[in-house]
Design an enzyme around this catalytic site. Structure first.
Site, PDB file in Angstrom:
ATOM      1  N   ASP A 172       0.831  -1.205   0.000  1.00 58.09           N
ATOM      2  CA  ASP A 172       0.000   0.000   0.000  1.00 58.09           C
ATOM      3  C   ASP A 172       0.866   1.255   0.000  1.00 58.09           C
ATOM      4  O   ASP A 172       2.039   1.222   0.384  1.00 58.09           O
ATOM      5  CB  ASP A 172      -0.912  -0.026   1.225  1.00 58.09           C
ATOM      6  N   ASP A 200      -8.096   4.117  -3.834  1.00 58.40           N
ATOM      7  CA  ASP A 200      -9.238   4.357  -2.950  1.00 58.40           C
ATOM      8  C   ASP A 200     -10.350   5.106  -3.676  1.00 58.40           C
ATOM      9  O   ASP A 200     -10.691   6.259  -3.356  1.00 58.40           O
ATOM     10  CB  ASP A 200      -8.783   5.137  -1.718  1.00 58.40           C
ATOM     11  N   GLU A 202       3.350   5.101  -3.663  1.00 55.04           N
ATOM     12  CA  GLU A 202       3.598   6.191  -4.618  1.00 55.04           C
ATOM     13  C   GLU A 202       4.994   6.855  -4.496  1.00 55.04           C
ATOM     14  O   GLU A 202       5.528   7.208  -5.560  1.00 55.04           O
ATOM     15  CB  GLU A 202       2.504   7.255  -4.480  1.00 55.04           C
TER      16      GLU A 202
END
Length: 951
Positions: free
Chosen positions: A558, A635, A561
């Site tokens: 997760d 998300d 980035e």
């Protein structure tokens, strides 16, 4: 003569000799050629280097000056193919580089490159003489350049790929794409054209692609208040959205720019309460530019936009998680267009920005550019093919093959934010098995550690008293796998942080800023530097010792980035990542998820070499596929619009060269109406999930996830409800299609195939499909048509030319090349099968390894010759890389009405030696309802030897 002497003095003897001789300046190399431009044309001498990679791939590098710097790419891993030959042919104006498939012509004066096919037909050219530029810049005290490269194509072209974006755009011609890794936005700098070429832009910095003209602030339009005063819009603020008449302040505003974290605190009035209030901007807009204007919003909360009295946008996104939205409107010169923007922020940290783009000039409508903030040189690869699959094959030749996922990963995954205890995990899987709902994987999301111990990778023993035993029970009792969330994040002061800090493996700016996260009282944290080889190894050693050794099957990576702090500007992100081990964050910004995946992939393959690595990561980059990385779309919101946007997002991502993609079925963040639903809203929630599961069963990875309400089918609806029945039907259908789906996974590795396919990939001659982004092919045979509106019971769709089509459920035949309106009852999504298809269906399963496919039903859809290669291997190891797999080629001859099952090729441990094939022929005159439990029209016992069956 005096003029020549003057030129000699000004430009030097080398250039003088070139001009005098009338020949271009170039030098050949073992890989290709270097051309030196004419400084009288380009302003300074530039070097343009062409390298032949294969017959159909040419690398182009360009720099100011004459020295091409050595560069080790993070993206590419190719080795030059042996036996590739080429010729360099000079002329007075050009240098031509010719391979067996491609010709590249370099303009000797400008350095602009043009590409032609073997027949001399132009494919694409760089714009010259000003299509390439280098603007000096400095980052971390080192010289770099802002790089721009512009290409020109022919009318009728269309562009796809470029990663995953949430604006609902499918064909990027005339559009702008930003490459900045963010939650829901994935930067993949690979463009693919409907004209069968691709461009891999090898740069990791903040990049704009397509129409690179800067977006304009609202203030650059003509603005008029609601009273008609020139220069601004009228902004009205209320603190109770239910009482819009109670305005606390009204003021003139000419700009809306609260895009990033912290902006709203500066721009919103101090008396305004974002959590409960609402803002309305009213007035008119005008432009002296006639044509299509694009308005790009970034927002959190609820946003409605009216132009000329028409509601153009009505969308919602959780306040902390802003989303993009794009609308277009055609203006006539000088015409005033009434505008109303209504924004309900729904949160303390608020996000709303509006920028616009003027109409694209006619002369630029066939241009496409890349503009990168930082780099040492222009560096890209031109890939050509006879079809789009060959182009994607070229991309993977450059950046690495996509390993076959473990077979269980193609089954159904259940997830939620989040299973808080060991008991919740076990009881959830137990309920699936009791209800006979097929499942292969359950996911343990974040916060299985103690609150203050993020980054420890240690289970909280009060909630997970025996994780080893839990995993063992999942494996042995329930035949279910466990994927676990790991973040590259560390709380300050925990032992793992201290170890990484001692070794210099952490980004420290967030620590210096004392930036706290959103957990409990808030904790100071940072991420590790994935560009540091030793840090990557250290991270693997940590998760191996704490987690992998317990038997975990796969990794959920997760915030990759890296999302050190959400919703920050690129400038802030670069500060948070500085310095990286390889150089300035400005140059390496977007490659973080690639390096993060690399560490885990290489670590696990070294630790357990013959167990397939499987990674699910929220962000990726060109080359991520070689590290067994699948990407999900982040998300996203639980709305019908978000669901529809996933179609174009997933298709373009797949056409970017990475074959494994998934999404949160049901959406991640949930509107208030679904959190505590009344009778009407719970029915909408159920229908939204039903339609999303129908869609989700036909993407590469089938996975449900999200915040409350819980996403298990038995928590969505009771078992006598149409929603439950439909979700269960598609779950079962997915497992029945496993021979088809696993064969596609085999093709993705062995033949560089793409599983989720834009219609343009298979119907390139049908110009009607160039802009159809809400339908797609799942493999070669299945046309998927998601239903994305509440209470929609019919679906308009297009059946491409070049084939007839069959309704999967009824067997009814339709002609191709037609727009049709078909029934879309609650429990079914329209699915069509291309005529000239063989679709294999296996036995009903509760999990992928429950039993081998000892009986396979072959549904043959007549109308053209057909073929399908059934692929099998051991399912969980890497022996297929060494040749341990089998293929069975199955062919249908339309004229003879025969099915030929060829000799099996290859072998592997545990291979099924014989099986039964049941064969059904579906024809336009003999429709057959889909029923996989009845005996086939023909049946043959197959033992690996060729069989011919007359139908």
């Amino acid at each position: 003569m005096k003029l020549r002497l003057l030129l000699f003095c000004m430009l030097g003897s080398s250039l003088f000799n070139v001009l005098l001789a009338g020949h271009p300046s170039y030098t050949t190399t073992p890989e290709g050629v270097i051309v030196f431009t004419d400084p009288l044309v380009t302003g300074a001498s530039m070097a343009v280097k062409l390298e032949v990679v294969t017959d159909n791939i040419i690398r182009v590098m360009a720099v100011p000056g004459k020295e091409i710097p050595a560069r080790e790419s993070l993206v590419t891993v190719y080795k030059k193919s042996p036996g590739v030959t080429f010729a360099v042919i000079p002329s007075k104006e050009n240098i031509t580089l010719k391979t067996g498939s491609l010709t590249a012509v370099v303009d000797a004066k400008t350095g602009a490159v043009s590409f032609f096919d073997r027949n001399g037909k132009k494919i694409l050219n760089e714009k010259g003489p000003l299509g390439r530029s280098f603007q000096p810049a400095v980052y971390d005290g080192k010289r770099a350049y802002k790089l721009v490269q512009t290409f020109q194509t022919t009318p009728g072209d269309a562009w796809y790929g470029l990663g995953q974006h949430q604006d609902g755009v499918y064909n990027y011609k005339g559009q702008q794409v930003q490459f900045f890794q963010n939650n829901t936005e994935v930067a993949i700098p690979f463009l693919i054209s409907a004209k069968n070429y691709g461009i891999l832009w090898d740069n990791y910095s903040l990049t704009t692609a397509g129409d690179i003209r800067p977006l304009q602030p609202l203030t650059t339009l003509q603005l008029f208040s609601k009273k008609g005063e020139a220069g601004w819009l009228t902004a009205s603020y209320v603190n109770d959205k239910h009482k819009p008449q109670e305005v606390i302040t009204e003021r003139a505003e000419d700009n809306i720019n609260m895009e990033f974290e912290g902006d709203s605190k500066v721009q919103l009035p101090a008396a305004f309460t974002p959590a409960s209030g609402m803002v309305t901007w009213e007035g008119s807009l005008a432009s002296y530019l006639s044509g299509n204007h694009q308005f790009r919003f970034t927002f959190g909360g609820s946003l409605k936009v009216w132009l000329n009295g028409k509601l153009m946008l009505d969308h919602w996104r959780k306040a902390w998680n802003p989303a993009p939205a794009l609308i277009s409107f055609s203006f006539k010169k000088g015409e005033k267009i009434p505008v109303k923007i209504e924004w309900t922020p729904e949160g303390g940290e608020s996000y709303l920005a509006l920028k616009w783009q003027e109409p694209l000039p006619l002369e630029e409508q066939n241009s496409f550019s890349f503009s990168s903030e930082a780099g040492q040189l222009v560096d890209y690869y031109f890939v050509y093919g006879s079809n789009m699959d060959e182009v994607i094959g070229g991309y993977r030749n450059l950046t690495g093959k996509a390993p076959i996922v473990p077979k269980w990963a193609l089954g159904f995954w259940q997830s939620r934010e989040r299973y808080k205890t060991q008991a919740e995990i076990e009881t959830t899987v137990d309920e699936f098995r009791k209800r006979k709902i097929p499942i292969d994987n359950i996911v343990l999301d974040w916060s299985y550690w103690k609150e203050a111990a993020w980054g420890s990778q240690e289970f909280d023993e009060t909630r997970f008293p025996s994780p080893d035993n839990m995993i063992d029970v999942l494996h042995k009792k329930y035949n279910t796998h466990l994927m676990i969330s790991v973040w590259p994040k560390f709380y300050e002061g925990i032992p793992a942080y201290n170890e990484f800090e001692k070794n210099g493996w952490l980004y420290k700016r967030n620590i210096a800023d004392r930036q706290r996260d959103w957990i409990g009282k808030g904790y100071v944290s940072t991420f590790y530097d994935a560009f540091n080889e030793h840090a990557r190894k250290g991270f693997w050693e940590l998760i191996n010792k704490k987690i992998y050794s317990k038997g975990v099957d796969a990794w959920w990576m997760d915030a990759s980035e890296p999302d050190i702090l959400s919703n920050v500007s690129p400038e802030k992100r670069k500060l948070q990542m500085s310095p990286t081990a390889l150089g300035s964050a400005a140059e390496y910004l977007n490659a973080y998820p690639l390096q993060n995946a690399k560490g885990i992939y290489e670590g696990q393959r070294l630790t357990e070499p013959n167990k397939r690595v499987f990674l699910l990561t929220r962000s990726g980059f060109a080359g991520s596929q070689r590290y067994a990385a699948a990407i999900w779309s982040g998300d996203i919101g639980s709305t019908w619009r978000d669901m529809k946007n996933q179609i174009a997002a997933g298709v373009n991502f797949s056409m970017s060269g990475l074959p494994y993609w998934t999404m949160d079925i049901g959406g991640f963040v949930v509107p208030e109406k679904f959190e505590k639903p009344d009778t009407e809203n719970i029915e909408e929630w159920r229908e939204l999930n039903t339609r999303w599961y129908q869609f989700g069963a036909f993407v590469p990875l089938f996975r449900a996830h999200g915040q409350f309400p819980y996403r298990e089918v038995f928590n969505i609806a009771p078992d006598d409800h149409a929603a439950y029945k439909s979700i269960l039907y598609y779950d079962n259908l997915r497992y029945r299609l496993m021979p088809y789906i696993y064969s596609l996974a085999g093709q993705a590795y062995h033949e560089n195939y793409t599983i989720m396919r834009g219609l343009v990939m298979d119907f390139a001659k049908d110009t009607a499909v160039l802009n159809i982004g809400d339908q797609f092919m799942f493999g070669p045979s299945l046309l998927v048509n998601p239903v994305c509106e509440y209470r929609q019971r019919n679906r308009e769709l297009y059946l491409p030319k070049g084939a007839g089509w069959y309704d999967l459920y009824s067997g009814k035949w339709y002609a191709g090349g037609e727009h049709i309106n078909v029934e879309a009852p609650y429990e079914r999504m329209p699915l069509f099968v291309k005529a000239g298809s063989i679709v294999p269906f296996g036995p009903g399963l509760q999990y992928t390894s429950q039993k081998p496919a000892d009986t396979i039903t072959l549904n043959v859809y007549a109308g053209a010759d057909a073929s399908f290669d059934l692929y099998e291997d051991e399912g969980t190891n890497y022996d297929y890389e060494k040749g341990a797999f089998s293929t069975i080629s199955i062919k249908y001859n339309e004229a003879a009405k025969t099915v030929t099952i060829d000799d099996r090729k290859g072998t592997f441990n545990g291979m099924l030696q014989k099986r039964t094939f049941r064969i059904n022929l579906i024809t336009p005159k003999e429709a057959q309802r889909l029923d996989l439990d009845v005996k086939g029209e023909k049946e043959v016992l197959y033992e690996g030897k060729k069989a011919v069956i007359k139908l």
